[in-house]
Design an enzyme around this catalytic site. Structure first.
Site, short mmCIF file in Angstrom:
data_model
loop_
_atom_site.label_atom_id
_atom_site.label_comp_id
_atom_site.label_asym_id
_atom_site.label_seq_id
_atom_site.Cartn_x
_atom_site.Cartn_y
_atom_site.Cartn_z
CB ALA A 112 -0.89 0.00 1.26
CG ASP A 150 4.43 -9.03 11.57
OD1 ASP A 150 5.18 -8.05 11.76
OD2 ASP A 150 3.38 -9.22 12.20
CB VAL A 151 9.19 -5.99 9.36
CG1 VAL A 151 9.20 -6.03 7.84
CG2 VAL A 151 8.29 -4.88 9.88
CG ASN A 161 7.25 2.11 2.95
OD1 ASN A 161 6.98 3.30 3.03
ND2 ASN A 161 6.31 1.18 2.79
CE1 TYR A 206 4.44 6.72 12.68
CE2 TYR A 206 4.20 9.10 12.67
CZ TYR A 206 4.47 7.91 12.00
OH TYR A 206 4.75 7.94 10.65
N PRO A 226 8.66 12.40 5.36
CG PRO A 226 7.65 10.61 4.28
CD PRO A 226 8.54 10.93 5.43
CB THR A 230 -0.94 6.18 2.39
OG1 THR A 230 -0.75 6.47 3.78
CG2 THR A 230 0.12 6.91 1.57
#
Ligand code: NAP
Length: 256
Positions: free
Chosen positions: A15, A63-64, A90, A156, A186, A191
């Site tokens: 995505a 799943d990282v 990413n 976050y 960014p 998204t």
């Protein structure tokens, strides 16, 4: 730097920014290794890129947050895919928007495990080969949130400040190995990000992008492509990219 037949490893390719990176790098002739938990999405993307550009891709459900899953993929790539030229870290997410003292532990775990630990796991497995071959580029998608803390963004923001510090650490530690590291911060990008942050609440998510023109995944992928296509002696270390209507993490001109 030409991207024809370069091997590009993209996490979170199902995505948004990761998907746009896959498309833009594919258009330049790169070969792709695509990871996400939603295997159906990356399989479909690989098919689309094959028919649009003739792109060769490998796709992996991963799943990282789970080191063993990442390890099983990176350490068992077919030989012809094992020399990764570009890693785009990413995969990431925000969960919730609460005051720190009202924070939801599960949200914290998810953000820290994905944004910091997941990025570290992938990098720890891929970077040794780059250093050994004296060739490679790591592109980390951090955030403006890592530079400027905003209300209720606490954990976050901390996770993205960590990504920025990790980018710097990578650059310092790999210095002398011809490895390039690019940190991209960014601002607001439209998204699935806000939908994920608000646990699938579409209406709440839509308000984040109302009244101004946000960035798209393509705008951020374009920054990654720019960094990747500079000559080998040029390292774009740090990029802050925002919508024109966004002056800082909290100042956004909206016409509602
Ligand atoms: P998105 O549309 O929600 O895409 C996030 C991607 O990350 C998806 O492909 C998702 O795939 C993947 N992902 C999430 N958790 C994962 C996990 N545990 N293992 C593997 N893959 C995982 O959001 P986006 O905006 O493109 O976000 C991409 C990156 O940009 C993130 O790191 C985000 O923090 C950063 N960023 C976004 C914005 C923004 O405003 N959108 C601004 C600054 C920075 P699956 O769900 O299929 O696993």
């Amino acid at each position: 730097m030409k991207l024809k037949d370069k091997i590009v490893f993209v996490t979170g390719a199902s995505a948004g920014i990761g998907k746009a990176c896959a498309d833009m790098f594919a258009e330049e002739g790169a070969k792709l290794i695509l990871l996400a938990r939603r295997k159906g999405e990356i399989d479909q993307l690989a098919e689309e890129l094959k028919s649009k550009y003739g792109t060769e891709s490998l796709t992996f459900k991963c799943d990282v947050r789970i080191y063993d899953e990442v390890e099983a993929i990176v350490n068992h790539l077919p030989d012809e895919w094992s020399h990764i030229d570009i890693l785009i870290n990413n995969a990431g997410l925000a969960r919730g928007l609460e005051k720190l003292h009202d924070g939801v532990l599960q949200n914290w775990e998810e953000m820290i495990d994905t944004n910091i630990k997941g990025l570290l796991y992938v990098s720890r497995l891929i970077m040794p080969g780059m250093v050994e071959r004296k060739n490679g580029h790591v592109i980390n998608i951090a955030s403006i949130a890592g530079r400027q803390v905003y209300p209720n963004g606490n954990v976050y923001c901390a996770s993205k400040a960590a990504v920025k510090a990790i980018s710097e650490g990578m650059m310092i530690d790999a210095n002398g190995s011809d490895i390039r590291v690019t940190n991209i911060d960014p601002g607001l990008v439209e998204t699935e990000f806000a939908k994920v942050r608000f646990h699938g609440d579409d209406e709440k998510a839509a308000t984040v992008y109302k009244g101004y023109k946000p960035l798209t995944g393509w705008d951020v992928a374009d920054m990654a492509l720019f960094a990747a296509t500079r000559p080998a002696h040029v390292c774009v270390q740090d990029i802050l990219v925002t919508p024109t209507d966004q002056a800082s993490a909290t100042i956004v001109h909206k016409e509602l």
